[in-house]
Design an enzyme around this catalytic site. Sequence first.
Site, PDB file in Angstrom:
ATOM      1  N   ILE A 114     -42.710 -25.705   4.583  1.00 47.59           N
ATOM      2  CA  ILE A 114     -42.916 -27.084   4.141  1.00 47.59           C
ATOM      3  C   ILE A 114     -42.473 -28.061   5.217  1.00 47.59           C
ATOM      4  CG2 ILE A 114     -42.254 -28.811   2.413  1.00 47.59           C
ATOM      5  CD1 ILE A 114     -41.685 -26.349   0.567  1.00 47.59           C
ATOM      6  N   CYS A 115     -43.312 -29.064   5.457  1.00 46.74           N
ATOM      7  CA  CYS A 115     -42.954 -30.150   6.363  1.00 46.74           C
ATOM      8  C   CYS A 115     -42.649 -31.377   5.510  1.00 46.74           C
ATOM      9  CB  CYS A 115     -44.101 -30.442   7.329  1.00 46.74           C
ATOM     10  SG  CYS A 115     -43.721 -31.782   8.470  1.00 46.74           S
ATOM     11  N   LEU A 116     -41.368 -31.639   5.342  1.00 45.98           N
ATOM     12  CA  LEU A 116     -40.897 -32.801   4.601  1.00 45.98           C
ATOM     13  C   LEU A 116     -39.655 -33.276   5.333  1.00 45.98           C
ATOM     14  CD1 LEU A 116     -41.185 -34.609   2.061  1.00 45.98           C
ATOM     15  CD2 LEU A 116     -39.756 -32.954   0.851  1.00 45.98           C
TER      16      LEU A 116
END
EC number: 2.3.2.34
Length: 184
Positions: A114-116
């Site tokens: 996940i890219c957050l």
Amino acid sequence: MLTLASKLKRDDAGKTARASGASDSTHRVSIRDRLLTKEVAELEANLPSTCKASFPDEDKLHHFQLAVSPDEGYYQSGRFHFEIDVPEAYNMVPPKVRCLTRIWHPNITENGEICLSLLREHSIDGTGWAPTRTLKDVVWGLNSLFTDLLNFDDPLNIDAAEHHLRDKEDFRNKVQDYIKHYAR
């Protein structure tokens, strides 16, 4: 649903027993676990309507799952599952989060990465993890990946972002196909 009242009662009973002279050298509550007791109660009181948290072991608040069911946008009608592990060094480091549902998304790989920004320990732009952040921020951030934080300009899954740029309708169809096969 997790009953925090019962966990707090058990914890209080343990404190009372220790205070009265009973020895329990194996029971030490970490800073992480104390924070989580408060944060989970706050989270349950402020959970987005599109999210549901589940705790497989109510004695391990540091490991739980989150289901997100977006009610708008490309991912509407899907149910996406995330695994959240809170490390012992929490709140100085962010939780480890992985998407368990296969998904076609510019900010989530098909392998669940996940890219957050708030999940980054170090961030150039200052939007990464900070000790002032909580589990509520993480859950709301994950929920927003399906609406206002959907980011095609800074993707982790470049193929999905380029697909959207080339053909939005075909992108929508592929998202729906993934939902049909993996997110019901």
